[in-house]
Scaffold this active site. Structure first.
Site, PDB file in Angstrom:
ATOM      1  CG  ASP A  54      -2.247  -0.701   0.899  1.00  0.00           C
ATOM      2  OD1 ASP A  54      -2.671  -0.685  -0.274  1.00  0.00           O
ATOM      3  OD2 ASP A  54      -2.842  -1.284   1.820  1.00  0.00           O
ATOM      4  CG  ASP A  73      -9.870  -9.008  10.930  1.00  0.00           C
ATOM      5  OD1 ASP A  73     -10.949  -9.576  10.692  1.00  0.00           O
ATOM      6  OD2 ASP A  73      -9.133  -8.514  10.048  1.00  0.00           O
ATOM      7  CE  LYS A  94     -32.878  -0.977   4.348  1.00  0.00           C
ATOM      8  NZ  LYS A  94     -33.185  -1.881   3.219  1.00  0.00           N
ATOM      9  CB  CYS A 153      17.001  -6.814  -8.753  1.00  0.00           C
ATOM     10  SG  CYS A 153      17.887  -6.901  -7.180  1.00  0.00           S
ATOM     11  CG  MET A 205      22.078  -6.104 -13.714  1.00  0.00           C
ATOM     12  SD  MET A 205      23.151  -6.495 -12.310  1.00  0.00           S
ATOM     13  CE  MET A 205      24.465  -5.340 -12.503  1.00  0.00           C
ATOM     14  NE  ARG A 214      20.004 -12.076   2.457  1.00  0.00           N
ATOM     15  CZ  ARG A 214      18.739 -12.413   2.320  1.00  0.00           C
ATOM     16  NH1 ARG A 214      18.301 -12.890   1.175  1.00  0.00           N
ATOM     17  NH2 ARG A 214      17.911 -12.286   3.332  1.00  0.00           N
ATOM     18  CG  HIS A 258      14.006  -3.398  -7.031  1.00  0.00           C
ATOM     19  ND1 HIS A 258      13.330  -4.443  -7.615  1.00  0.00           N
ATOM     20  CD2 HIS A 258      14.932  -3.940  -6.216  1.00  0.00           C
ATOM     21  CE1 HIS A 258      13.836  -5.590  -7.156  1.00  0.00           C
ATOM     22  NE2 HIS A 258      14.799  -5.307  -6.304  1.00  0.00           N
ATOM     23  CD  GLU A 303      10.719  -2.706  -9.396  1.00  0.00           C
ATOM     24  OE1 GLU A 303      11.669  -2.209 -10.032  1.00  0.00           O
ATOM     25  OE2 GLU A 303      10.799  -3.808  -8.815  1.00  0.00           O
TER      26      GLU A 303
HETATM   27  N1  GLN Z   1      18.270 -12.732  -5.325  1.00  0.00           N
HETATM   28  C1  GLN Z   1      19.081 -11.647  -5.725  1.00  0.00           C
HETATM   29  C2  GLN Z   1      19.888 -11.068  -4.580  1.00  0.00           C
HETATM   30  O1  GLN Z   1      19.559 -11.277  -3.436  1.00  0.00           O
HETATM   31  C3  GLN Z   1      18.263 -10.565  -6.375  1.00  0.00           C
HETATM   32  C4  GLN Z   1      17.272  -9.935  -5.453  1.00  0.00           C
HETATM   33  C5  GLN Z   1      16.220  -9.169  -6.178  1.00  0.00           C
HETATM   34  O2  GLN Z   1      15.995  -9.365  -7.351  1.00  0.00           O
HETATM   35  N2  GLN Z   1      15.507  -8.319  -5.479  1.00  0.00           N
HETATM   36  O3  GLN Z   1      20.855 -10.389  -4.798  1.00  0.00           O
END
Ligand code: GLN
Length: 551
Positions: free
Chosen positions: A71, A146, A221, A379, A382, A470, A515, A517
């Protein structure tokens, strides 16, 4: 004093609380108010970082490196305020904080209880996030009733009393249409409000999700049964022209005026939603169409790639390009080959983790490279592109990431600790090491090399993008890959980490370790996505993309 708008949900989940909150915030922002948003999540995980995208949708990453609920992605796409760790709090985090205080002895021998200690901690988190804003919108995850949500509801009830006229409760419910009876039913809404009132919260506004507009009669209502004025019973119809139409739909029903009046807010004037009308117009009246294949692992769970699918759509807006996204399971490519990629205008491999489906991604990238199909790798996408190039161009057939094969002779992608030893030798991971402990998270700056696709596309020398991974490009392979033609066009500010790779002998081929996005928005787009989608269109029309042609 900041005004607080609490957003709760009833009847069923998935009514779109996040989008409604974000849309209302967008309208208020257009009236000159400084608005922030917050999500309170009732689950016990300290943050969603450890949750599978299968279950909970994507993990959204903020600039300050928080792994948060998706969100927050909606929030950032709708408002200018940037989100951070303070904007997403879970039950797990609240308990974690309280237990840490208890262990430190902060409670001076007192018995630590849900009320007041947990509720006080929740209230403190809300106030910390709200500070400095005209309005803070606080969305409570889950639905009223909940068990897990009870402490949150109690905390906001108390805040409601303390803030008085400066607090407002908005409740989202469902008004189902029963086909057999040819009738809409208001009973679930009545019950849901009754539930809310039984814990001491009287909603000020009801946002009723419905297929058909709620009639005057039905509104009266509902008003009668719920103590909400009829004019504050709003019908939230499904947005026919996509989610970015919601601010207009809510505004047309006078939602922002209700909020502004109730809270006594001083605004710069009426809402100006021209930006949003423009976005919707560009999505509606398209002139071109491209199809992008997204090769991943959770591709059939639409929420798992929420920001990505949004960013791809944003990428088409500048030139009114309709972007169709074809989800392809990478394991299907492993089994059935690359036939499914044949009529695509572009290929994208998104972020991901683990072994499953990796080889299918490599096959898809090879196809994109050899057939000159525009490619964007994010990521993992790549990293897989580096693996593919090392194997099929540099002659290192066993090249792979140590995430998959810790003992490979050619760990072109690995943990920094694996390849960064003093001797300069490449160390592979020992049997007992864990997954690397810490991830590289959040916004970091990156330098772009002159005369590259990346530099042309961004139009800047230094950019800032968000990370969540990582593993890294292994510096011991920089020379080999470069000698064989790969361009390392983006590096960290200290130049120790490779951030972007690209191929010059290709219409548009780029992989980034971060990233993009997460920073794309409908109003501004994102250079990489805009460039990628426009390259897809150019190639479809037999031309060379502008950024590449000018290199
Ligand atoms: N698995 C890969 C890493 O940990 C890429 C992680 C990802 O795409 N967010 O480096």
């Amino acid at each position: 004093m900041t005004s607080l708008v609490f957003v709760t949900g009833g009847v069923v989940s998935s009514l779109g609380k996040g989008l409604s909150s974000a849309s209302l915030a967008a309208i208020l922002e257009s009236r000159g108010l400084k608005v922030t948003l917050m999500k309170l999540d009732p689950y016990i995980n300290v943050d969603p970082g450890t949750m599978s995208p299968f279950q909970h949708g994507e993990v959204y990453v903020t600039d300050d490196g928080a792994e948060t609920d998706l969100d927050l992605g909606h929030y950032e796409r709708f408002v200018r305020t940037r989100m951070g760790q303070v904007n997403n709090v879970t039950t797990g985090r609240i308990y974690n904080n309280v237990i840490a205080k208890e262990r430190r002895g902060d409670y001076l021998g007192g018995t630590v209880q849900v009320i007041p200690h947990i509720t006080d901690e929740i209230k403190a988190c809300v106030e910390r996030c709200a500070e400095g804003y005209d309005v803070a919108m606080i969305e409570i995850g889950g639905t009223v009733g909940d068990i897990e949500a009870m402490p949150f509801l109690e905390a906001i009830r108390q805040l409601g009393v303390e803030y008085g006229d400066k607090a407002l409760f908005m409740h989202l419910t469902l008004i189902p249409f029963i086909k057999a009876a040819n009738e809409t039913k208001t009973k679930p809404t009545q019950h849901s409000v009754k539930e809310l009132r039984s814990i001491g919260i009287q909603p000020d506004i009801l946002l009723c999700r419905c297929e058909n507009e709620v009639s005057e009669d039905e509104r009266r209502k509902i008003a009668l049964f719920t103590n909400v004025p009829a004019k504050a019973v709003i019908s939230a119809l499904d947005a026919r022209h996509g989610i970015y139409e919601i601010p207009m739909l809510l505004h047309e029903q006078g939602l922002d005026d209700l909020v502004v009046e109730k809270l006594g807010l001083e605004t710069t004037g009426p809402a100006n939603l021209d930006d949003w009308r423009e976005v919707v117009d560009r999505m509606e009246h398209t002139r071109h169409e491209v199809t992008v294949g997204m090769v991943g692992k959770y591709v059939n769970h639409s929420d798992a790639y929420k920001s990505l699918t949004e960013a791809l759509v944003h990428g088409g807006l500048r030139h009114r390009i309709k972007v169709n996204i074809r989800a392809l399971e990478s394991e299907d490519i492993e089994r059935e080959g690359v036939d499914a990629l044949k009529d695509l205008d572009a290929i994208l491999v998104p972020g991901g983790f683990g072994e499953r489906g990796f080889e299918g991604k490599v096959q898809a990238i090879r196809y994109a490279r050899e057939n000159k199909v525009p490619y964007l790798g994010i990521c993992y996408g790549m990293q897989a592109a580096v693996v593919e190039y090392a194997r099929h161009v540099c002659g290192l057939p066993e090249a792979i990431s140590t995430e998959i094969s810790p003992h490979t002779p050619d760990p072109v992608i690995g943990l920094i600790t694996e390849w960064l030893d003093a001797s300069g030798k490449v160390e592979t991971r020992s049997e007992d090491s864990d997954l690397g402990g810490t991830m590289r998270l959040g916004g970091q700056r990156c330098k772009l090399l002159p005369d590259t696709l990346a530099r042309r596309t961004y139009g800047e020398d230094v950019i800032r993008e968000r990370h969540r991974h990582r593993f890294e490009f292994n510096n011991h392979y920089r020379d080999t890959l470069r000698e064989h033609g790969m361009v390392l066009s983006g590096v960290s500010m200290d130049e120790t980490l490779v951030e972007i790779v690209e191929l010059p002998d290709h219409p548009w081929f780029l992989g980034c370790q971060f990233h993009p996005e997460f920073t794309s928005s409908p109003r501004d787009g994102h250079p990489l996505f805009t460039g990628f989608i426009e390259a897809a269109l150019a190639c479809q029309q037999g031309e060379l993309p502008a950024e590449v042609a000018s290199l």
